[in-house]
Design an enzyme around this catalytic site. Structure first.
Site, PDB file in Angstrom:
ATOM      1  N   SER A  78       1.373  -1.147  -0.141  1.00  0.00           N
ATOM      2  CA  SER A  78       0.088   0.393  -0.159  1.00  0.00           C
ATOM      3  C   SER A  78       0.770   0.637   0.113  1.00  0.00           C
ATOM      4  O   SER A  78       1.863   0.864   0.681  1.00  0.00           O
ATOM      5  CB  SER A  78      -1.160   0.521   0.740  1.00  0.00           C
ATOM      6  N   ILE A  84       3.291   4.126  -0.348  1.00  0.00           N
ATOM      7  CA  ILE A  84       4.540   4.790  -0.926  1.00  0.00           C
ATOM      8  C   ILE A  84       5.296   3.692  -1.370  1.00  0.00           C
ATOM      9  O   ILE A  84       5.196   3.230  -2.730  1.00  0.00           O
ATOM     10  CB  ILE A  84       5.603   5.513   0.360  1.00  0.00           C
ATOM     11  N   SER A 139      11.871  10.301   7.622  1.00  0.00           N
ATOM     12  CA  SER A 139      11.163  11.426   7.282  1.00  0.00           C
ATOM     13  C   SER A 139      11.700  13.074   8.007  1.00  0.00           C
ATOM     14  O   SER A 139      12.448  12.832   8.668  1.00  0.00           O
ATOM     15  CB  SER A 139       9.599  11.263   8.569  1.00  0.00           C
ATOM     16  N   TYR A 175       7.385   8.612  17.127  1.00  0.00           N
ATOM     17  CA  TYR A 175       7.711   8.595  15.838  1.00  0.00           C
ATOM     18  C   TYR A 175       8.808   9.190  15.401  1.00  0.00           C
ATOM     19  O   TYR A 175       9.806   8.740  14.609  1.00  0.00           O
ATOM     20  CB  TYR A 175       6.211   8.910  15.136  1.00  0.00           C
ATOM     21  N   LYS A 210      12.411   7.715  13.626  1.00  0.00           N
ATOM     22  CA  LYS A 210      12.701   8.377  11.920  1.00  0.00           C
ATOM     23  C   LYS A 210      14.420   9.063  12.352  1.00  0.00           C
ATOM     24  O   LYS A 210      15.526   8.650  11.299  1.00  0.00           O
ATOM     25  CB  LYS A 210      11.916   9.594  11.193  1.00  0.00           C
TER      26      LYS A 210
END
Length: 318
Positions: free
Chosen positions: A46, A48, A170, A202, A206
């Protein structure tokens, strides 16, 4: 009337500014041949990951999609095969929240695949919880599972004349930090049950992605493997599938107006796979198909080395 015109001008200005900065589009122009090459991608069912898998399958690569959900993976594979005419797209079960599953997935590939040329550490999530081994879910899935998988596949990657490892990070890493004392005590990147604490964890996961990539590059000097971390852009995906309903009520309208499509979000990953001559930039962080300076914390060699060493211990690699 004048107030309305001024307001409209401000809104239009903000819209244009955001689309040229935070939500900037880019396009991969790399054209390295993919025929007879094997690509392993996590979370390729799903978002990217699927867009990346589709593009590489269209170029003739053998694409192995690793994810938990067999039904969604097989549906995505059928769609990719139909659109590209490439039947060499396959599913292998992989649960990044289980180091046992990661090991099984890697061992299967090492036994069955003659070569692995590209590893794309794409899967990721935002949310609370614990992995099978008791690590914080975001730390375990976004970093540790990919660290373990990469480590296990390195012998096969090194056999390729020019292998690449691309890890999706990210821009959120800029708000992350790693407290190693907390990590060792809690097996997580933070503590607390509020939404902002989940988001901070999160961001920190990253940051781990970039530190891992930089240390991996250092350790791979002189080998045929190069590695890169990427910011894909702010994308409309199911990354936030674990956030609360009221948060989705806020995020959904904004995402529909500003966020990039998965196809647009795949461009920087594809650039790091397909662009010629990137080997000299191994370890670099990319955004909008160009190298970009990450945060100061992401360039700290001591933190990168410490994270690697602790991750090895967590995975039982030393």
């Amino acid at each position: 009337m004048l107030q309305f015109v001024l307001l409209a001008s401000v809104v239009a200005g903000v819209y244009v500014t955001l689309n040229k900065t935070l939500f900037k589009r880019s396009r991969c122009h790399g054209n390295l041949p993919m025929a007879k090459k094997t690509v392993v991608i996590t979370g390729g069912n799903s978002g990217i990951g699927k867009a990346t898998a589709l593009s590489l399958a269209r170029r003739g690569a053998r694409v192995i999609i690793g994810c938990r959900n067999q039904c969604t993976a097989e549906a995505a594979i059928l769609e990719i095969q139909k659109e590209t005419g490439n039947s060499d797209v396959v599913f292998r079960h992989l649960d990044l929240a289980s180091l046992t599953s990661v090991r099984g997935f890697a061992e299967n590939l090492l036994k069955t695949e003659p070569n692995i040329d590209i590893l794309i550490n794409n899967a990721g999530l935002v949310g609370d919880g614990r992995t099978e081994e008791g690590f914080g879910l975001q730390f375990g899935v976004n970093h540790l599972g990919h660290f373990f998988l990469t480590s296990l596949l390195l012998p096969k990657l090194k056999q390729s004349p020019s292998a690449r490892v691309v890890t999706v990070s990210s821009m959120a890493h800029r708000w992350g930090s790693i407290d190693f004392q907390t990590l060792l005590q809690t097996r997580d990147l933070g503590t607390g049950s509020f939404s902002w604490q989940f988001f901070k964890a999160y961001c920190s996961s990253k940051l781990c992605n970039i530190l891992f990539t930089r240390e991996l590059s250092r350790r791979l000097q002189g080998s045929s493997v190069s590695c890169f971390s990427v910011h894909p852009g702010v994308i409309r995906t199911d990354l936030a599938r674990n956030i609360s309903l009221w948060q989705k009520v806020f995020v959904e309208p904004v995402s529909r107006v500003f966020f990039l499509s998965p196809e647009e979000g795949a461009q920087t990953t594809l650039h790091c796979v397909l662009q010629e001559g990137l080997e000299r930039l191994s370890g670099a962080y990319f955004c909008c198909c160009s190298p970009e300076e990450p945060s100061v914390a992401a360039k700290d060699p001591q933190s990168a080395r410490r994270l690697w060493e602790e991750s090895e211990k967590f995975c039982g690699l030393n």
